[in-house]
Scaffold this motif. Sequence first.
Motif, PDB file in Angstrom:
ATOM      1  N   GLY A  38       0.817  -1.209   0.000  1.00  0.00           N
ATOM      2  CA  GLY A  38       0.000   0.000   0.000  1.00  0.00           C
ATOM      3  C   GLY A  38       0.850   1.258   0.000  1.00  0.00           C
ATOM      4  O   GLY A  38       0.585   2.206  -0.743  1.00  0.00           O
ATOM      5  N   GLY A  39       1.892   1.275   0.830  1.00  0.00           N
ATOM      6  CA  GLY A  39       2.789   2.437   0.878  1.00  0.00           C
ATOM      7  C   GLY A  39       3.541   2.631  -0.428  1.00  0.00           C
ATOM      8  O   GLY A  39       3.707   3.760  -0.895  1.00  0.00           O
ATOM      9  N   TYR A  40       3.979   1.527  -1.024  1.00  0.00           N
ATOM     10  CA  TYR A  40       4.678   1.613  -2.304  1.00  0.00           C
ATOM     11  C   TYR A  40       3.782   2.258  -3.361  1.00  0.00           C
ATOM     12  O   TYR A  40       4.200   3.167  -4.083  1.00  0.00           O
ATOM     13  CB  TYR A  40       5.125   0.223  -2.768  1.00  0.00           C
ATOM     14  CG  TYR A  40       5.617   0.197  -4.191  1.00  0.00           C
ATOM     15  CD1 TYR A  40       6.900   0.618  -4.497  1.00  0.00           C
ATOM     16  CD2 TYR A  40       4.796  -0.225  -5.228  1.00  0.00           C
ATOM     17  CE1 TYR A  40       7.360   0.620  -5.810  1.00  0.00           C
ATOM     18  CE2 TYR A  40       5.236  -0.233  -6.531  1.00  0.00           C
ATOM     19  CZ  TYR A  40       6.523   0.185  -6.819  1.00  0.00           C
ATOM     20  OH  TYR A  40       6.952   0.177  -8.111  1.00  0.00           O
ATOM     21  N   HIS A  41       2.551   1.781  -3.449  1.00  0.00           N
ATOM     22  CA  HIS A  41       1.647   2.308  -4.464  1.00  0.00           C
ATOM     23  C   HIS A  41       1.223   3.740  -4.172  1.00  0.00           C
ATOM     24  O   HIS A  41       1.087   4.546  -5.097  1.00  0.00           O
ATOM     25  CB  HIS A  41       0.426   1.398  -4.621  1.00  0.00           C
ATOM     26  CG  HIS A  41       0.727   0.159  -5.370  1.00  0.00           C
ATOM     27  ND1 HIS A  41       1.147  -0.998  -4.767  1.00  0.00           N
ATOM     28  CD2 HIS A  41       0.691  -0.108  -6.697  1.00  0.00           C
ATOM     29  CE1 HIS A  41       1.352  -1.920  -5.686  1.00  0.00           C
ATOM     30  NE2 HIS A  41       1.084  -1.399  -6.868  1.00  0.00           N
ATOM     31  N   VAL A  42       1.018   4.082  -2.906  1.00  0.00           N
ATOM     32  CA  VAL A  42       0.655   5.465  -2.568  1.00  0.00           C
ATOM     33  C   VAL A  42       1.791   6.415  -2.947  1.00  0.00           C
ATOM     34  O   VAL A  42       1.559   7.481  -3.522  1.00  0.00           O
ATOM     35  CB  VAL A  42       0.288   5.591  -1.072  1.00  0.00           C
ATOM     36  CG1 VAL A  42       0.248   7.036  -0.622  1.00  0.00           C
ATOM     37  CG2 VAL A  42      -1.054   4.932  -0.806  1.00  0.00           C
ATOM     38  N   ILE A  43       3.023   6.031  -2.650  1.00  0.00           N
ATOM     39  CA  ILE A  43       4.177   6.873  -3.009  1.00  0.00           C
ATOM     40  C   ILE A  43       4.307   6.968  -4.526  1.00  0.00           C
ATOM     41  O   ILE A  43       4.569   8.046  -5.074  1.00  0.00           O
ATOM     42  CB  ILE A  43       5.463   6.328  -2.364  1.00  0.00           C
ATOM     43  CG1 ILE A  43       5.392   6.536  -0.850  1.00  0.00           C
ATOM     44  CG2 ILE A  43       6.706   6.998  -2.940  1.00  0.00           C
ATOM     45  CD1 ILE A  43       6.482   5.837  -0.072  1.00  0.00           C
ATOM     46  N   TYR A  44       4.101   5.858  -5.226  1.00  0.00           N
ATOM     47  CA  TYR A  44       4.183   5.865  -6.689  1.00  0.00           C
ATOM     48  C   TYR A  44       3.101   6.761  -7.289  1.00  0.00           C
ATOM     49  O   TYR A  44       3.363   7.548  -8.200  1.00  0.00           O
ATOM     50  CB  TYR A  44       4.048   4.437  -7.229  1.00  0.00           C
ATOM     51  CG  TYR A  44       4.477   4.311  -8.669  1.00  0.00           C
ATOM     52  CD1 TYR A  44       5.765   3.927  -8.973  1.00  0.00           C
ATOM     53  CD2 TYR A  44       3.601   4.600  -9.713  1.00  0.00           C
ATOM     54  CE1 TYR A  44       6.175   3.806 -10.293  1.00  0.00           C
ATOM     55  CE2 TYR A  44       3.996   4.491 -11.022  1.00  0.00           C
ATOM     56  CZ  TYR A  44       5.283   4.093 -11.312  1.00  0.00           C
ATOM     57  OH  TYR A  44       5.688   3.992 -12.604  1.00  0.00           O
ATOM     58  N   ILE A  45       1.883   6.645  -6.768  1.00  0.00           N
ATOM     59  CA  ILE A  45       0.778   7.479  -7.258  1.00  0.00           C
ATOM     60  C   ILE A  45       1.065   8.947  -6.985  1.00  0.00           C
ATOM     61  O   ILE A  45       0.818   9.810  -7.829  1.00  0.00           O
ATOM     62  CB  ILE A  45      -0.553   7.029  -6.621  1.00  0.00           C
ATOM     63  CG1 ILE A  45      -0.956   5.668  -7.187  1.00  0.00           C
ATOM     64  CG2 ILE A  45      -1.655   8.052  -6.842  1.00  0.00           C
ATOM     65  CD1 ILE A  45      -2.047   4.974  -6.416  1.00  0.00           C
ATOM     66  N   TRP A  46       1.569   9.246  -5.796  1.00  0.00           N
ATOM     67  CA  TRP A  46       1.888  10.645  -5.452  1.00  0.00           C
ATOM     68  C   TRP A  46       2.948  11.213  -6.398  1.00  0.00           C
ATOM     69  O   TRP A  46       2.829  12.334  -6.872  1.00  0.00           O
ATOM     70  CB  TRP A  46       2.350  10.734  -4.008  1.00  0.00           C
ATOM     71  CG  TRP A  46       2.706  12.128  -3.615  1.00  0.00           C
ATOM     72  CD1 TRP A  46       3.951  12.645  -3.480  1.00  0.00           C
ATOM     73  CD2 TRP A  46       1.805  13.196  -3.322  1.00  0.00           C
ATOM     74  NE1 TRP A  46       3.883  13.963  -3.112  1.00  0.00           N
ATOM     75  CE2 TRP A  46       2.572  14.329  -3.011  1.00  0.00           C
ATOM     76  CE3 TRP A  46       0.422  13.299  -3.294  1.00  0.00           C
ATOM     77  CZ2 TRP A  46       1.996  15.551  -2.688  1.00  0.00           C
ATOM     78  CZ3 TRP A  46      -0.149  14.516  -2.962  1.00  0.00           C
ATOM     79  CH2 TRP A  46       0.644  15.621  -2.668  1.00  0.00           C
ATOM     80  N   ASN A  47       4.000  10.439  -6.664  1.00  0.00           N
ATOM     81  CA  ASN A  47       5.059  10.913  -7.555  1.00  0.00           C
ATOM     82  C   ASN A  47       4.556  11.063  -8.993  1.00  0.00           C
ATOM     83  O   ASN A  47       4.972  11.991  -9.690  1.00  0.00           O
ATOM     84  CB  ASN A  47       6.264   9.978  -7.508  1.00  0.00           C
ATOM     85  CG  ASN A  47       7.047  10.151  -6.237  1.00  0.00           C
ATOM     86  OD1 ASN A  47       7.060  11.214  -5.618  1.00  0.00           O
ATOM     87  ND2 ASN A  47       7.702   9.094  -5.799  1.00  0.00           N
ATOM     88  N   SER A  48       3.669  10.184  -9.434  1.00  0.00           N
ATOM     89  CA  SER A  48       3.127  10.349 -10.785  1.00  0.00           C
ATOM     90  C   SER A  48       2.174  11.539 -10.831  1.00  0.00           C
ATOM     91  O   SER A  48       2.098  12.231 -11.843  1.00  0.00           O
ATOM     92  CB  SER A  48       2.434   9.079 -11.260  1.00  0.00           C
ATOM     93  OG  SER A  48       1.291   8.822 -10.496  1.00  0.00           O
ATOM     94  N   TYR A  49       1.453  11.808  -9.743  1.00  0.00           N
ATOM     95  CA  TYR A  49       0.586  12.985  -9.674  1.00  0.00           C
ATOM     96  C   TYR A  49       1.417  14.264  -9.736  1.00  0.00           C
ATOM     97  O   TYR A  49       1.040  15.226 -10.388  1.00  0.00           O
ATOM     98  CB  TYR A  49      -0.239  12.938  -8.383  1.00  0.00           C
ATOM     99  CG  TYR A  49      -0.955  14.219  -8.064  1.00  0.00           C
ATOM    100  CD1 TYR A  49      -2.048  14.626  -8.814  1.00  0.00           C
ATOM    101  CD2 TYR A  49      -0.545  15.020  -7.015  1.00  0.00           C
ATOM    102  CE1 TYR A  49      -2.717  15.799  -8.526  1.00  0.00           C
ATOM    103  CE2 TYR A  49      -1.200  16.196  -6.726  1.00  0.00           C
ATOM    104  CZ  TYR A  49      -2.280  16.580  -7.475  1.00  0.00           C
ATOM    105  OH  TYR A  49      -2.925  17.749  -7.189  1.00  0.00           O
ATOM    106  N   LYS A  50       2.573  14.252  -9.091  1.00  0.00           N
ATOM    107  CA  LYS A  50       3.467  15.409  -9.122  1.00  0.00           C
ATOM    108  C   LYS A  50       4.309  15.452 -10.401  1.00  0.00           C
ATOM    109  O   LYS A  50       5.137  16.345 -10.571  1.00  0.00           O
ATOM    110  CB  LYS A  50       4.409  15.392  -7.902  1.00  0.00           C
ATOM    111  CG  LYS A  50       3.704  15.680  -6.601  1.00  0.00           C
ATOM    112  CD  LYS A  50       3.224  17.096  -6.608  1.00  0.00           C
ATOM    113  CE  LYS A  50       2.639  17.477  -5.279  1.00  0.00           C
ATOM    114  NZ  LYS A  50       2.200  18.846  -5.255  1.00  0.00           N
ATOM    115  N   GLU A  51       4.102  14.474 -11.294  1.00  0.00           N
ATOM    116  CA  GLU A  51       4.770  14.382 -12.594  1.00  0.00           C
ATOM    117  C   GLU A  51       6.288  14.335 -12.479  1.00  0.00           C
ATOM    118  O   GLU A  51       7.011  14.959 -13.247  1.00  0.00           O
ATOM    119  CB  GLU A  51       4.322  15.524 -13.499  1.00  0.00           C
ATOM    120  CG  GLU A  51       2.844  15.479 -13.817  1.00  0.00           C
ATOM    121  CD  GLU A  51       2.381  16.649 -14.659  1.00  0.00           C
ATOM    122  OE1 GLU A  51       3.174  17.585 -14.905  1.00  0.00           O
ATOM    123  OE2 GLU A  51       1.214  16.626 -15.074  1.00  0.00           O
TER     124      GLU A  51
END
Length: 122
Positions: free
Chosen positions: A93-106
Amino acid sequence: MDDTRTEILQSREEENFLLESNNACHEIFNPIRWCLPPAIKKYWKTVLLATMLFLAGLVFLLVAILIVALPKFRNASSSVVFFMFGLICIIPGGYHVIYIWNSYKEKEGYNMAKIATFKDEN
């Protein structure tokens, strides 16, 4: 006189813009359309599942810490079970949340299209 007329026109344009953006962002019966970026709208199931998994892991870890910390409930086997469930949930869950956050921040190298999704095959 021309200055006041232009000010009135500008204020009316700003009011119209605010009204249109408010109506577009806060539709009551469609929560997916709330002012979200397009990538989050497209992959909302993935974002929701990753967030829920991360939060469940935090709750399990908190319960494990409370079991160890409170003398009334001190039980090693229960603590280990909650700690293991917490790790099983918080790591992916933490891995995916961090990945989603970084992709959101482009950020470079992160893209929502590369993450696992939950799409209907129909």
